[in-house]
Design a protein around this motif. Structure first.
Motif, PDB file in Angstrom:
ATOM      1  N   ARG A   4       0.842  -1.206   0.000  1.00 25.42           N
ATOM      2  CA  ARG A   4       0.000   0.000   0.000  1.00 25.42           C
ATOM      3  C   ARG A   4       0.876   1.254   0.000  1.00 25.42           C
ATOM      4  O   ARG A   4       0.581   2.219  -0.709  1.00 25.42           O
ATOM      5  N   LYS A   5       1.945   1.229   0.767  1.00 24.33           N
ATOM      6  CA  LYS A   5       2.855   2.365   0.839  1.00 24.33           C
ATOM      7  C   LYS A   5       3.492   2.624  -0.531  1.00 24.33           C
ATOM      8  O   LYS A   5       3.583   3.765  -0.983  1.00 24.33           O
ATOM      9  N   ARG A  29      -0.472   4.938  -1.034  1.00 27.82           N
ATOM     10  CA  ARG A  29      -1.675   4.924  -0.194  1.00 27.82           C
ATOM     11  C   ARG A  29      -1.271   4.833   1.273  1.00 27.82           C
ATOM     12  O   ARG A  29      -0.150   4.451   1.604  1.00 27.82           O
ATOM     13  N   ASN A  30      -2.204   5.156   2.143  1.00 24.78           N
ATOM     14  CA  ASN A  30      -1.980   4.997   3.570  1.00 24.78           C
ATOM     15  C   ASN A  30      -1.751   3.510   3.860  1.00 24.78           C
ATOM     16  O   ASN A  30      -2.437   2.663   3.298  1.00 24.78           O
ATOM     17  N   PRO A  78      -5.590   0.467   5.747  1.00 27.53           N
ATOM     18  CA  PRO A  78      -6.784   0.675   4.932  1.00 27.53           C
ATOM     19  C   PRO A  78      -7.940   1.250   5.744  1.00 27.53           C
ATOM     20  O   PRO A  78      -8.105   0.943   6.916  1.00 27.53           O
ATOM     21  N   ASP A 117      -8.859  -5.106   1.021  1.00 29.92           N
ATOM     22  CA  ASP A 117      -8.966  -3.644   0.999  1.00 29.92           C
ATOM     23  C   ASP A 117      -9.437  -3.225  -0.392  1.00 29.92           C
ATOM     24  O   ASP A 117      -9.699  -4.072  -1.257  1.00 29.92           O
ATOM     25  N   THR A 118      -9.539  -1.935  -0.643  1.00 31.50           N
ATOM     26  CA  THR A 118     -10.085  -1.459  -1.917  1.00 31.50           C
ATOM     27  C   THR A 118      -9.134  -1.671  -3.089  1.00 31.50           C
ATOM     28  O   THR A 118      -9.537  -1.519  -4.239  1.00 31.50           O
ATOM     29  N   THR A 119      -7.896  -2.051  -2.826  1.00 31.30           N
ATOM     30  CA  THR A 119      -6.967  -2.392  -3.904  1.00 31.30           C
ATOM     31  C   THR A 119      -6.977  -3.892  -4.188  1.00 31.30           C
ATOM     32  O   THR A 119      -6.310  -4.349  -5.103  1.00 31.30           O
TER      33      THR A 119
END
Length: 165
Positions: free
Chosen positions: A48-49, A53-54, A57, A95-97
């Motif tokens: 995510r990083k 992205r944060n 999540p 998560d959304t990814t």
């Protein structure tokens, strides 16, 4: 990881692997002491990083899939009346990814709304940053939506299928 991917019995691992008892020992030890969970969380945060992205999540998607059982899974097997399959059900939250946050496996005869309580309890023991979760119609029910709000201060939204027009 090989066992999880293929469903292979321990004794049937490839010959270039260490002896199956050693692999089995470490696998069960790592599951019991949450090492595998910690590895998954670290990889998830790093990915995510890297995407900008944060690391933590804020939203997730929950779903389940029923799969036919094997002779090894008879102990925790059940009949999913909706799918007409005898076997097990795997519940996941991503998560959304699309990255996996949590996965649980149980007998297929357990209704999604009931199993989701355990799945979400596990989710929030790993990640406390999720504030919204989307789900399909299998999770509908005002009592359940209210339970999620009260237990985790999280919005649980059931997304209905769109009619083809």
């Amino acid at each position: 990881f090989y066992l999880n991917k293929t469903g292979c019995q321990w004794r049937c691992l490839p010959k270039d692997f260490p002896h199956y008892t050693l692999i089995s020992y470490y696998y069960h030890k790592w599951v019991d002491n949450n090492t595998i969970e910690q590895i998954n969380t670290a990889i998830h945060q790093q990915l995510r990083k890297e995407m900008g992205r944060n690391e933590h999540p804020s939203a997730g998607i929950i779903d389940s899939q029923t799969v036919k059982g094997t002779p090894e899974s008879t102990r925790e097997s059940g009949f999913d009346g909706g799918k007409l399959i005898q076997g097990r059900k795997r519940h996941i939250v991503v998560d959304t990814t699309g990255y996996l946050i949590v996965a649980l496996v149980h007998a297929a005869n357990i209704y999604d709304g009931h199993a989701a309580r355990q799945v979400l309890t596990t989710l929030f023991s790993i990640v406390d940053s999720v504030k919204k979760i989307w789900a399909d119609g299998g999770y509908r029910g005002e009592k359940f939506v209210q339970w999620v709000k009260e237990q985790f201060d999280c919005i649980f939204e059931v997304v209905e299928k769109k009619e083809n027009g």
